[in-house]
Design an enzyme around this catalytic site. Structure first.
Site, PDB file in Angstrom:
ATOM      1  N   GLU A   1       0.964  -1.159   0.143  1.00 55.03           N
ATOM      2  CA  GLU A   1      -0.179  -0.267   0.303  1.00 55.03           C
ATOM      3  C   GLU A   1       0.979   1.045  -0.231  1.00 55.03           C
ATOM      4  O   GLU A   1       2.018   1.350   1.026  1.00 55.03           O
ATOM      5  CB  GLU A   1      -0.868   0.180   0.882  1.00 55.03           C
ATOM      6  CG  GLU A   1      -2.268   1.264   1.626  1.00 55.03           C
ATOM      7  CD  GLU A   1      -2.756   0.797   1.634  1.00 55.03           C
ATOM      8  OE1 GLU A   1      -3.258  -0.212   2.491  1.00 55.03           O
ATOM      9  OE2 GLU A   1      -4.220   1.836   2.035  1.00 55.03           O
TER      10      GLU A   1
ATOM     11  N   GLU B   1     -10.557   4.864   9.314  1.00 54.48           N
ATOM     12  CA  GLU B   1     -10.959   3.769   7.560  1.00 54.48           C
ATOM     13  C   GLU B   1     -11.478   2.779   7.359  1.00 54.48           C
ATOM     14  O   GLU B   1     -10.939   2.257   6.404  1.00 54.48           O
ATOM     15  CB  GLU B   1      -9.494   4.456   7.036  1.00 54.48           C
ATOM     16  CG  GLU B   1      -8.811   6.379   6.604  1.00 54.48           C
ATOM     17  CD  GLU B   1      -7.416   6.188   6.384  1.00 54.48           C
ATOM     18  OE1 GLU B   1      -7.478   7.441   5.755  1.00 54.48           O
ATOM     19  OE2 GLU B   1      -7.186   5.638   5.893  1.00 54.48           O
TER      20      GLU B   1
ATOM     21  N   ASP C   1      -2.973  14.264   6.699  1.00 51.94           N
ATOM     22  CA  ASP C   1      -2.477  13.290   6.155  1.00 51.94           C
ATOM     23  C   ASP C   1      -1.506  13.153   5.608  1.00 51.94           C
ATOM     24  O   ASP C   1      -0.974  12.917   3.933  1.00 51.94           O
ATOM     25  CB  ASP C   1      -3.239  12.397   5.501  1.00 51.94           C
ATOM     26  CG  ASP C   1      -2.695  11.180   5.005  1.00 51.94           C
ATOM     27  OD1 ASP C   1      -1.916  10.238   5.902  1.00 51.94           O
ATOM     28  OD2 ASP C   1      -4.098  10.413   4.495  1.00 51.94           O
TER      29      ASP C   1
ATOM     30  N   GLU D   1       3.773   9.542  -0.969  1.00 51.96           N
ATOM     31  CA  GLU D   1       2.019   9.205  -1.543  1.00 51.96           C
ATOM     32  C   GLU D   1       2.193  10.645  -2.119  1.00 51.96           C
ATOM     33  O   GLU D   1       0.821   9.974  -3.086  1.00 51.96           O
ATOM     34  CB  GLU D   1       1.014   8.990  -0.488  1.00 51.96           C
ATOM     35  CG  GLU D   1      -0.326   8.595  -0.189  1.00 51.96           C
ATOM     36  CD  GLU D   1      -0.765   8.165   0.927  1.00 51.96           C
ATOM     37  OE1 GLU D   1      -0.213   7.596   1.735  1.00 51.96           O
ATOM     38  OE2 GLU D   1      -2.660   8.002   0.582  1.00 51.96           O
TER      39      GLU D   1
ATOM     40  N   TRP E   1     -12.579  13.019   2.184  1.00 51.64           N
ATOM     41  CA  TRP E   1     -12.354  12.759   1.499  1.00 51.64           C
ATOM     42  C   TRP E   1     -12.325  13.563  -0.202  1.00 51.64           C
ATOM     43  O   TRP E   1     -10.958  13.449  -1.050  1.00 51.64           O
ATOM     44  CB  TRP E   1     -13.332  11.263   0.923  1.00 51.64           C
ATOM     45  CG  TRP E   1     -12.824  10.240   1.882  1.00 51.64           C
ATOM     46  CD1 TRP E   1     -11.143  10.561   2.735  1.00 51.64           C
ATOM     47  CD2 TRP E   1     -13.412   8.975   1.502  1.00 51.64           C
ATOM     48  NE1 TRP E   1     -11.676   9.464   2.968  1.00 51.64           N
ATOM     49  CE2 TRP E   1     -12.716   8.574   2.525  1.00 51.64           C
ATOM     50  CE3 TRP E   1     -14.207   8.168   0.756  1.00 51.64           C
ATOM     51  CZ2 TRP E   1     -13.246   7.633   2.686  1.00 51.64           C
ATOM     52  CZ3 TRP E   1     -14.757   7.194   1.053  1.00 51.64           C
ATOM     53  CH2 TRP E   1     -14.257   6.649   2.074  1.00 51.64           C
TER      54      TRP E   1
HETATM   55  O1  GCW Z   1      -2.573   8.161   3.866  1.00 51.60           O
HETATM   56  C1  GCW Z   1      -3.253   7.338   4.157  1.00 51.60           C
HETATM   57  C2  GCW Z   1      -3.033   6.222   2.878  1.00 51.60           C
HETATM   58  C3  GCW Z   1      -3.694   5.258   3.390  1.00 51.60           C
HETATM   59  C4  GCW Z   1      -2.986   4.958   4.828  1.00 51.60           C
HETATM   60  C5  GCW Z   1      -3.894   5.476   5.614  1.00 51.60           C
HETATM   61  C6  GCW Z   1      -3.668   4.890   7.301  1.00 51.60           C
HETATM   62  C7  GCW Z   1      -2.479   2.028   5.621  1.00 51.60           C
HETATM   63  O2  GCW Z   1      -4.087   7.011   1.681  1.00 51.60           O
HETATM   64  O3  GCW Z   1      -3.558   4.700   1.701  1.00 51.60           O
HETATM   65  O4  GCW Z   1      -3.409   3.164   4.561  1.00 51.60           O
HETATM   66  O5  GCW Z   1      -3.018   6.671   5.653  1.00 51.60           O
HETATM   67  O6  GCW Z   1      -2.107   5.760   7.954  1.00 51.60           O
HETATM   68  O7  GCW Z   1      -3.176   4.420   8.458  1.00 51.60           O
END
Ligand code: GCW
Length: 714
Positions: free
Chosen positions: A180, A304, A378, A406, A556
């Site tokens: 991921e 999530e 994030d 990411e 989102w």
């Molecule tokens: O950054 C976001 C990501 C998810 C990730 C989540 C997290 C592992 O888009 O892919 O999941 O955070 O940190 O739990």
């Protein structure tokens, strides 16, 4: 004839062998040990005529092998191994096995080391001293770093010990081999063939991590599958633990909250149910039977879509403490993530983790540490520090950075993360007055915690170069180095890395470091200038999507974050808005509540401002926004020029790769700039500043771009 053919074949085989041996494909990372140039080779040979590191432990065996490999590579001559101290030797000795060391080792803890040029029985030697074999290993890597950098080695007086206890990688690796948010190939864990087949990569992984001070690794994705807790998978994890142990690296596992239900049919996963607690206790016992030094669990719960204790009307503390009790008898810990936000919570997403966790301060067991992302949303190109830092004095908090990019150009953009890490660690929470930095929160010194930690989401995969590009290796490197010593600067570490990765030649280092140092700010400029955030395309987060407004959960949608309208742009998080500023200590909150005192880099994170209001430069917000997008693109063009000038000094393979990737970055930076301007102009309805070019395409064209196969999204 036949003899001649044979000679040819040998010649060809030899040629390809040397080619393989000297190929700069990135596999060796910063442990390249290439022949030292000029006087450096002599300096190294002169200080390492022999390696004296007697002992039978697996760690000492690894230390000797590493030093031999390094010195042989750099000097062309293998140093002798000896059990007795001799002139000009490298002498490694731990206080545990050698009484009366000429160097004091108190203060070095279990992992630190001292390196000193001393005389022992009339012989000049370089002593690497520590309290344990692992300390010696870290010291050996430090010495090799100095040697590779061409430094003087004859008058050393160094001592170093980590301030943070747990320095971990978090792999978001799935059991099916996908990763991921991974952009460097598949998972390096060959779960299918473990525990029988243990490829050489595992050892090289351990070497690389030990060399930068990382001492733990969470093997599987926080979006966990229960299967990793079954006996066959525990055996696989145990095989990895056996390989990593000599390098001072422990393994940890992410766990799924409902594993007792999924694996053994329990009716509930309620943390206060005695059967559930008993299940976890038995599971922990089973793991420790196979992995006696197992580190513990990492948990993503009620986040999530992941299940968690709140599903049973229990708190995060109830959940964490139940797991903590299971690993406690074995000395294990629980890392409980604070990355939570809920679809049915209408409050500003940036506030939700604090709202959930702050009231739990003081309620966690003493072997629980709460893992907090660097910012409240994030892993964005820039986020102000997370308000939980400094706000939970009775609870150890650990940092979670994302090394994999990411949101910062994934594997193709050169965006060195050192400045991002440094910016966060040096941020002042003011929790106990001025100087209460985030670094002091996580190293435990601010509130007197012994359990301390920092984690980085790994950027490692099966790509030959491990990280998807040569420059992405620098992000792994700087994470480890800063985890060991939060006081290091991004610039200093960039120099170190570039020296090890390319050469100690200033003609190479200076421009490479200059490129790296501005690169993250450039990404901020071409993606999310002035404090904008989360405007990436849906799902894979590849490329711009500031127009997206149709996703099920409000938070989102990029429009939720930028709130651009006819009057202005930005998220009002002040007292008149969501009051997220109120989650910071009073002096910080006061500063952030006013536009004037808010650092401009975070302006739109905290304020909704008019398109025509003025920035510090005197230009309007709209013009300033456009100029920043342009500045970001121009920086990438500048990196391309700098790199071109390095052609004579960099090997063809790495030169070509970086050149190609900078080309991609330039094209994508331009795309980001154009798409963002096209969109925001459709809302702001203002002309572009005179010096700015119109976007190449229409807004509809940008909106129509679609990338169903962009990597990393599982
Ligand atoms: O950054 C976001 C990501 C998810 C990730 C989540 C997290 C592992 O888009 O892919 O999941 O955070 O940190 O739990």
């Amino acid at each position: 004839m036949i003899a001649r053919l044979f000679c040819w074949m040998i010649a060809i085989a030899m040629a390809s062998l040397t080619q393989v041996a000297s190929a700069e494909d990135g596999y060796d990372l910063w442990l390249r040990y290439r022949p030292a140039q000029g006087e450096a080779a002599g300096r190294i040979a002169a200080q390492a005529t022999a390696i004296v590191a007697p002992g039978t432990s697996a760690t000492l065996t690894a230390v000797r092998a590493e030093l031999q490999r390094g010195v042989t590579g750099m000097t062309g001559k293998a140093p002798a191994l000896s059990d007795t101290v001799q002139q000009d030797a490298l002498w490694l000795a731990s206080s545990a096995s050698t009484p009366a060391l000429p160097v004091k080792t108190n203060g070095l803890g279990n992992e630190g080391y001292a390196i000193r040029s001393v005389t022992k029985d009339g012989k000049a030697v370089t002593l690497i001293a520590a309290n344990s074999d692992i300390g010696l290993l870290h010291g050996a890597f430090h010495w090799l770093r100095l040697a590779q950098s061409g430094e003087r080695l004859d008058r050393l007086d160094i001592s170093s010990a980590p301030k943070i206890g747990l320095r971990l990688l978090n792999h978001w690796d799935n059991l099916d081999g996908t990763v991921e948010r991974g952009y460097a190939g598949s998972s390096i864990w060959d779960w299918w063939r473990l525990p029988d087949w243990k490829g050489p990569r595992y050892t090289d992984y351990a070497r690389a991590n030990a060399s930068i001070g990382i001492n733990g690794t969470v093997l599987n994705n926080v979006n966990a599958k229960s299967d990793s807790l079954t006996a066959p998978y525990i055996a696989k994890a145990a095989a990895l633990a056996d390989i990593f142990r000599p390098y001072g690296i422990k393994v940890y596992l992410s766990v799924k909250w409902t594993a007792p239900m999924e694996l053994d049919g329990l009716k509930t996963a309620d943390p206060l149910d005695p059967q559930v607690a008993a299940w976890w206790k038995a599971k922990a016992d089973a793991i420790y039977k196979e992995i006696p030094d197992f580190g513990g669990f990492l948990v993503k719960a009620n986040s999530e879509g992941q299940p968690g204790p709140q599903d049973y009307k229990r708190t995060h503390a109830d959940g964490a403490n139940m797991l903590a009790a299971a690993v406690k008898p074995h000395g294990g810990i629980v890392m409980w993530r604070a990355f939570v936000y809920a679809h049915d919570n209408p409050d500003d997403r940036a506030k939700q983790a604090y709202s959930d966790f702050k009231p739990l301060d003081g309620q966690f067991a003493d072997n629980v540490i709460v893992q907090v992302k660097n910012g409240a949303i994030d892993f964005q190109p820039r986020e102000p520090f997370h308000p939980l830092f400094g706000a939970m004095p009775k609870t150890p908090l650990m940092m979670e950075f994302q090394i994999t990019k990411e949101y910062l150009g994934q594997s193709t953009h050169l965006t060195y993360l050192g400045p991002l890490f440094e910016e966060t660690l040096t941020s002042d929470t003011y929790a106990k007055g001025k100087g209460s930095t985030v670094a002091k929160v996580i190293d435990g010194s601010l509130d007197g915690h012994k359990l301390t930690g920092i984690a980085g989401v790994a950027n490692i995969g099966t790509d030959r170069d491990w990280s998807g590009s040569i420059f992405n290796q620098a992000d792994w490197y700087v994470f480890g180095r800063m985890a060991w010593d939060t006081g290091l600067t991004a610039q200093g570490v960039a120099r170190e890395w570039a020296t090890l990765t390319f050469s100690p030649d200033a003609k190479v280092i200076d421009p490479v470091v200059a490129m790296m140092m501005g690169s993250r700010e450039a990404a901020v400029d071409y993606m999310t200038p002035l404090g904008l955030t989360h405007v990436m395309a849906t799902g894979h987060h590849y490329g711009p999507g500031p127009w997206v407004a149709d996703l099920a959960r409000p938070e989102w949608n990029p429009v939720y974050y930028h709130k651009a309208d006819a009057n202005g742009i930005g998220f009002d998080r002040t007292k008149t808005g969501s009051n997220a500023t109120g989650q910071y200590a009073a002096p910080v909150a006061k500063m952030l509540d006013k536009v004037k005192t808010t650092p401009e880099r975070d302006l739109l994170w905290f304020h909704h401002v008019g398109w025509d209001s003025k920035l510090q430069s005197g230009e309007t917000v709209w013009n300033g926004l456009v100029h920043r997008y342009d500045r970001g693109v121009a920086y990438v063009a500048g990196m391309q020029t700098s790199w071109e000038a390095l052609r004579p000094y960099v090997d063809a393979e790495r030169f070509a790769e970086t050149q190609a990737l900078l080309g991609i970055q330039h094209r994508e930076a331009q795309w980001w700039r154009d798409a963002s301007i096209a969109y925001f102009q459709s809302i702001a309805k203002r002309p572009l500043p005179a010096d700015a070019a119109p976007p190449a395409q229409t807004l509809d064209w940008y909106k129509a771009q679609n990338f169903p196969y962009a990597p990393g999204h599982h």
